[in-house]
Design a protein around this motif. Structure first.
Motif, PDB file in Angstrom:
ATOM      1  N   PRO A  79      75.348 123.949  86.438  1.00  0.00           N
ATOM      2  CA  PRO A  79      75.219 123.863  85.479  1.00  0.00           C
ATOM      3  C   PRO A  79      74.256 124.614  84.160  1.00  0.00           C
ATOM      4  O   PRO A  79      72.924 123.920  84.756  1.00  0.00           O
ATOM      5  CB  PRO A  79      75.534 122.658  85.482  1.00  0.00           C
ATOM      6  CG  PRO A  79      75.298 121.811  85.766  1.00  0.00           C
ATOM      7  CD  PRO A  79      74.775 122.685  87.470  1.00  0.00           C
ATOM      8  N   LYS A  80      74.282 125.495  83.848  1.00  0.00           N
ATOM      9  CA  LYS A  80      73.647 125.091  82.201  1.00  0.00           C
ATOM     10  C   LYS A  80      74.097 124.110  81.094  1.00  0.00           C
ATOM     11  O   LYS A  80      74.735 124.131  80.933  1.00  0.00           O
ATOM     12  CB  LYS A  80      73.300 126.736  81.747  1.00  0.00           C
ATOM     13  CG  LYS A  80      73.430 127.853  82.227  1.00  0.00           C
ATOM     14  CD  LYS A  80      72.269 128.309  82.677  1.00  0.00           C
ATOM     15  CE  LYS A  80      71.797 129.462  82.991  1.00  0.00           C
ATOM     16  NZ  LYS A  80      72.280 129.465  84.851  1.00  0.00           N
ATOM     17  N   ILE A  81      73.051 122.938  81.463  1.00  0.00           N
ATOM     18  CA  ILE A  81      73.249 121.429  81.167  1.00  0.00           C
ATOM     19  C   ILE A  81      72.289 120.667  81.174  1.00  0.00           C
ATOM     20  O   ILE A  81      71.638 120.624  81.649  1.00  0.00           O
ATOM     21  CB  ILE A  81      74.803 120.909  82.206  1.00  0.00           C
ATOM     22  CG1 ILE A  81      75.475 119.882  80.906  1.00  0.00           C
ATOM     23  CG2 ILE A  81      74.682 120.109  82.639  1.00  0.00           C
ATOM     24  CD1 ILE A  81      76.896 119.232  82.022  1.00  0.00           C
ATOM     25  N   SER A  82      72.427 120.240  79.937  1.00  0.00           N
ATOM     26  CA  SER A  82      71.326 119.625  79.582  1.00  0.00           C
ATOM     27  C   SER A  82      71.689 117.539  80.296  1.00  0.00           C
ATOM     28  O   SER A  82      72.479 116.867  80.051  1.00  0.00           O
ATOM     29  CB  SER A  82      70.839 118.526  77.873  1.00  0.00           C
ATOM     30  OG  SER A  82      72.308 117.789  77.672  1.00  0.00           O
ATOM     31  N   PRO A  83      70.354 116.952  80.726  1.00  0.00           N
ATOM     32  CA  PRO A  83      70.323 116.085  81.819  1.00  0.00           C
ATOM     33  C   PRO A  83      71.342 114.746  80.638  1.00  0.00           C
ATOM     34  O   PRO A  83      72.621 114.250  82.031  1.00  0.00           O
ATOM     35  CB  PRO A  83      69.450 115.028  81.711  1.00  0.00           C
ATOM     36  CG  PRO A  83      68.066 116.511  80.925  1.00  0.00           C
ATOM     37  CD  PRO A  83      68.657 117.570  79.879  1.00  0.00           C
TER      38      PRO A  83
END
Ligand code: BTN
Length: 270
Positions: A79-83
């Motif tokens: 996923p392109k997701i922040s921590p």
């Protein structure tokens, strides 16, 4: 042994379940999926095992499931997701399981924050996400899902709290149909989530849960908070209304207050 050809026959998902690594016995499908992901294995690839010798649960616990009766599998996500967004992914997986179970069995599971699913007030599914991250995002995340499908006997210490789909419904459940269905819903929700940074996921999760409004105790990093579950924050945290105000909880174990729990509608009647 899970019949992979049967899972893939008629599979509507385009990436989830297109590559499946099946094992009779393995230490942990999460460990195997991590190794594969580190070697560029594509998103949506699945590792499934009949038996895990060292199945991992949340908070350092073990996950034990009888061979040949259940589903223990892990899916590679990129996923392109922040921590900070990592807390939304278990909700995606939980809704996929809930929908897959409803489609395959007719039962309506109840999602319990953060990562559990219940039928008749007892747990039948647990989810463990493990992410490998760099500075501002993830290289990959492994979504490990354990489902008690047809198991009928549980260790005495779990007997009161654990169940299986077969025990709850009175019917044996076809594991290939269930896995195919979960993978289809998982892909659909995950791709939708990716498009809109997982913004609508809490709202969707809430439609599969009876937990909000109930009295709960949450044990989080050694502290116990008591209050009412009043919502899910946009970042996936549980919002808790306590005597001293509102707080967001990001990890922990939730116990429903016994009275609230008993008066809750049976999960299959939702
Ligand atoms: C929990 O409820 O504590 C989470 C349990 C997660 C178990 C699954 S089984 C498949 C995958 N591989 C593991 O080692 N753990 C997860």
């Amino acid at each position: 042994m899970i019949d992979v050809a049967k899972v893939q026959k008629g599979l509507k998902a385009k990436i989830f379940g297109r590559k499946v690594y099946a094992f009779d016995s393995i230490d942990s499908t999460n460990n195997c999926a991590r190794a594969l992901a580190g070697n560029d294995c594509p998103e949506g690839s699945v590792v499934v095992a009949e038996y895990q010798t060292a199945g991992k649960g949340r908070l350092g616990r073990i996950w034990i499931a009888d061979a040949g009766e259940n589903l223990t599998f892990s899916t590679i996500l990129r996923p392109k997701i922040s921590p900070e967004g990592l807390n939304l992914l278990p909700l995606v997986a939980a809704v996929a399981v809930a929908r897959g179970v409803t489609k395959t069995t007719g039962m309506k599971p109840d999602c319990k924050w953060p990562n559990d699913l219940l039928v008749g007030g007892k747990k039948f599914c647990g989810i463990l996400l493990e992410g490998v991250s760099h500075d501002n995002g993830f290289d990959y995340v492994i979504a490990g899902i354990g489902i008690n499908v047809n198991q009928s006997v549980f260790p005495p210490d779990l007997h009161e709290r654990a169940t299986s789909l077969r025990a709850a419904s009175g019917h044996p459940i076809n594991r290939e149909d269930l896995l195919r269905s979960i993978l289809e819903y998982f892909e659909e929700l995950y791709l939708l989530g990716k498009k809109e940074e997982f913004r609508t996921i809490p709202e969707i999760w809430l439609t599969h849960s009876t937990m909000i409004g109930k009295g709960v105790e949450v044990e989080s990093e050694g502290t116990v908070f008591s209050g009412r579950a009043s919502g899910i924050a946009p970042d996936g945290a549980l919002i808790l209304t306590t005597a001293s105000g509102t707080r967001s909880v990001y990890a922990g174990d939730v116990t429903l207050h016994p009275l609230d729990h008993q008066s809750a509608p049976h999960a299959t009647d939702n």
